[in-house]
Motif scaffolding. Structure first.
Motif, PDB file in Angstrom:
ATOM      1  N   ARG A 100       0.833  -1.214   0.000  1.00 13.85           N
ATOM      2  CA  ARG A 100       0.000   0.000   0.000  1.00 13.85           C
ATOM      3  C   ARG A 100       0.862   1.256   0.000  1.00 13.85           C
ATOM      4  N   ALA A 101       1.943   1.235   0.769  1.00 11.13           N
ATOM      5  CA  ALA A 101       2.849   2.381   0.810  1.00 11.13           C
ATOM      6  C   ALA A 101       3.494   2.618  -0.557  1.00 11.13           C
ATOM      7  N   ALA A 102       3.735   1.531  -1.296  1.00 11.79           N
ATOM      8  CA  ALA A 102       4.322   1.646  -2.634  1.00 11.79           C
ATOM      9  C   ALA A 102       3.305   2.141  -3.653  1.00 11.79           C
ATOM     10  N   GLY A 103       2.006   1.960  -3.351  1.00 12.40           N
ATOM     11  CA  GLY A 103       0.978   2.453  -4.265  1.00 12.40           C
ATOM     12  C   GLY A 103      -0.069   1.451  -4.691  1.00 12.40           C
ATOM     13  N   ALA A 104      -0.087   0.244  -4.089  1.00  8.21           N
ATOM     14  CA  ALA A 104      -1.120  -0.736  -4.431  1.00  8.21           C
ATOM     15  C   ALA A 104      -2.456  -0.337  -3.807  1.00  8.21           C
ATOM     16  N   LYS A 105      -3.543  -0.636  -4.532  1.00  7.56           N
ATOM     17  CA  LYS A 105      -4.897  -0.311  -4.060  1.00  7.56           C
ATOM     18  C   LYS A 105      -5.564  -1.467  -3.330  1.00  7.56           C
ATOM     19  N   GLY A 106      -5.095  -2.697  -3.563  1.00  4.45           N
ATOM     20  CA  GLY A 106      -5.742  -3.842  -2.938  1.00  4.45           C
ATOM     21  C   GLY A 106      -4.846  -5.061  -2.959  1.00  4.45           C
ATOM     22  N   TRP A 107      -5.286  -6.112  -2.258  1.00  2.03           N
ATOM     23  CA  TRP A 107      -4.497  -7.323  -2.042  1.00  2.03           C
ATOM     24  C   TRP A 107      -5.432  -8.518  -2.134  1.00  2.03           C
ATOM     25  N   ILE A 108      -5.100  -9.458  -2.993  1.00  2.00           N
ATOM     26  CA  ILE A 108      -5.879 -10.692  -3.135  1.00  2.00           C
ATOM     27  C   ILE A 108      -4.914 -11.852  -2.950  1.00  2.00           C
ATOM     28  N   VAL A 109      -5.306 -12.827  -2.120  1.00  2.00           N
ATOM     29  CA  VAL A 109      -4.442 -13.977  -1.839  1.00  2.00           C
ATOM     30  C   VAL A 109      -4.777 -15.118  -2.795  1.00  2.00           C
ATOM     31  N   LYS A 110      -3.721 -15.729  -3.342  1.00  2.00           N
ATOM     32  CA  LYS A 110      -3.867 -16.923  -4.183  1.00  2.00           C
ATOM     33  C   LYS A 110      -4.075 -18.130  -3.285  1.00  2.00           C
ATOM     34  N   PRO A 111      -4.762 -19.148  -3.748  1.00  2.00           N
ATOM     35  CA  PRO A 111      -5.440 -19.196  -5.033  1.00  2.00           C
ATOM     36  C   PRO A 111      -6.646 -18.259  -5.021  1.00  2.00           C
ATOM     37  N   PHE A 112      -6.873 -17.616  -6.163  1.00  2.00           N
ATOM     38  CA  PHE A 112      -7.945 -16.630  -6.214  1.00  2.00           C
ATOM     39  C   PHE A 112      -9.274 -17.258  -6.612  1.00  2.00           C
ATOM     40  N   ASP A 113     -10.334 -16.631  -6.160  1.00  2.00           N
ATOM     41  CA  ASP A 113     -11.691 -17.000  -6.535  1.00  2.00           C
ATOM     42  C   ASP A 113     -12.031 -16.165  -7.772  1.00  2.00           C
ATOM     43  N   PRO A 114     -12.273 -16.799  -8.936  1.00  2.00           N
ATOM     44  CA  PRO A 114     -12.488 -16.031 -10.163  1.00  2.00           C
ATOM     45  C   PRO A 114     -13.555 -14.926 -10.055  1.00  2.00           C
ATOM     46  N   PRO A 115     -14.751 -15.206  -9.520  1.00  2.00           N
ATOM     47  CA  PRO A 115     -15.728 -14.104  -9.427  1.00  2.00           C
ATOM     48  C   PRO A 115     -15.250 -12.957  -8.529  1.00  2.00           C
ATOM     49  N   ARG A 116     -14.522 -13.281  -7.490  1.00  2.00           N
ATOM     50  CA  ARG A 116     -14.015 -12.237  -6.601  1.00  2.00           C
ATOM     51  C   ARG A 116     -12.957 -11.383  -7.303  1.00  2.00           C
ATOM     52  N   LEU A 117     -12.068 -12.035  -8.072  1.00  2.00           N
ATOM     53  CA  LEU A 117     -11.054 -11.298  -8.818  1.00  2.00           C
ATOM     54  C   LEU A 117     -11.719 -10.371  -9.834  1.00  2.00           C
ATOM     55  N   VAL A 118     -12.662 -10.888 -10.587  1.00  2.00           N
ATOM     56  CA  VAL A 118     -13.366 -10.075 -11.587  1.00  2.00           C
ATOM     57  C   VAL A 118     -14.086  -8.918 -10.897  1.00  2.00           C
ATOM     58  N   GLY A 119     -14.743  -9.188  -9.776  1.00  2.00           N
ATOM     59  CA  GLY A 119     -15.437  -8.132  -9.022  1.00  2.00           C
ATOM     60  C   GLY A 119     -14.486  -7.051  -8.557  1.00  2.00           C
ATOM     61  N   ALA A 120     -13.318  -7.453  -8.056  1.00  2.00           N
ATOM     62  CA  ALA A 120     -12.328  -6.476  -7.601  1.00  2.00           C
ATOM     63  C   ALA A 120     -11.817  -5.631  -8.766  1.00  2.00           C
ATOM     64  N   LEU A 121     -11.578  -6.263  -9.910  1.00  2.00           N
ATOM     65  CA  LEU A 121     -11.117  -5.520 -11.073  1.00  2.00           C
ATOM     66  C   LEU A 121     -12.164  -4.517 -11.550  1.00  2.00           C
ATOM     67  N   ARG A 122     -13.409  -4.961 -11.592  1.00  2.00           N
ATOM     68  CA  ARG A 122     -14.479  -4.044 -12.011  1.00  2.00           C
ATOM     69  C   ARG A 122     -14.618  -2.893 -11.024  1.00  2.00           C
ATOM     70  N   ALA A 123     -14.485  -3.172  -9.732  1.00  2.00           N
ATOM     71  CA  ALA A 123     -14.621  -2.128  -8.712  1.00  2.00           C
ATOM     72  C   ALA A 123     -13.521  -1.072  -8.844  1.00  2.00           C
ATOM     73  N   VAL A 124     -12.262  -1.505  -8.957  1.00  2.00           N
ATOM     74  CA  VAL A 124     -11.190  -0.520  -9.026  1.00  2.00           C
ATOM     75  C   VAL A 124     -11.144   0.187 -10.392  1.00  2.00           C
ATOM     76  N   ALA A 125     -11.679  -0.476 -11.429  1.00  2.00           N
ATOM     77  CA  ALA A 125     -11.750   0.162 -12.748  1.00  2.00           C
ATOM     78  C   ALA A 125     -12.960   1.091 -12.844  1.00  2.00           C
ATOM     79  N   GLY A 126     -13.843   1.028 -11.858  1.00  2.00           N
ATOM     80  CA  GLY A 126     -15.031   1.862 -11.871  1.00  2.00           C
ATOM     81  C   GLY A 126     -16.088   1.376 -12.845  1.00  2.00           C
ATOM     82  N   ARG A 127     -16.066   0.069 -13.133  1.00  2.00           N
ATOM     83  CA  ARG A 127     -17.036  -0.502 -14.077  1.00  2.00           C
ATOM     84  C   ARG A 127     -17.584  -1.788 -13.534  1.00  2.00           C
TER      85      ARG A 127
END
Length: 127
Positions: A100-127
């Motif tokens: 976060r200090a370096a500039g990351a907006k979020g953190w997802i732990v592997k193995p990832f849940d596909p719907p959660r990853l897509v949801g996070a991407l849509r949220a931070v992209a504003g779509r």
């Protein structure tokens, strides 16, 4: 709001994880460009016609790790505002703070849940 697909740059040294990300995002109608480490990620980022809507990066990678990659992206002008999500097997609070200090907006732990990853991407992209 645009109808253009979300554009993502995904940086991970695992070929398997890169392929899983590509398949997950493709199924969701998200365009993915993949890179194998931080150096490759910077090269691909610089070669993109338009900035990605979101960048995903692993932390533990050869040549340039995720922290260095984030710092280099944030240190430039062209992509300094692109949201960056960390996707890693790590979950230590001090590493999350460092990202976060370096500039990351979020953190997802592997193995990832596909719907959660897509949801996070849509949220931070504003779509």
């Amino acid at each position: 709001m645009t109808n253009d697909p979300i554009r993502v740059l995904a940086v991970d040294d695992s070929r398997t994880v890169r392929r899983m990300i590509e398949l997950t995002l493709e199924r969701a109608g998200i365009h993915a460009t993949v890179a194998e480490d931080g150096i490759d990620g910077l090269d691909r980022l610089g070669a993109m016609d338009a900035p990605p809507d979101v960048v995903i990066t692993d932390i533990n990678m050869p040549r340039l790790d995720g922290f260095g990659f984030i710092e280099r992206v944030r240190g430039g002008d062209r992509h300094a505002d692109v949201p960056i999500l960390v996707l890693t097997t790590e979950d230590a609070p001090d590493l999350k703070r460092r990202a976060r200090a370096a500039g990351a907006k979020g953190w997802i732990v592997k193995p990832f849940d596909p719907p959660r990853l897509v949801g996070a991407l849509r949220a931070v992209a504003g779509r």
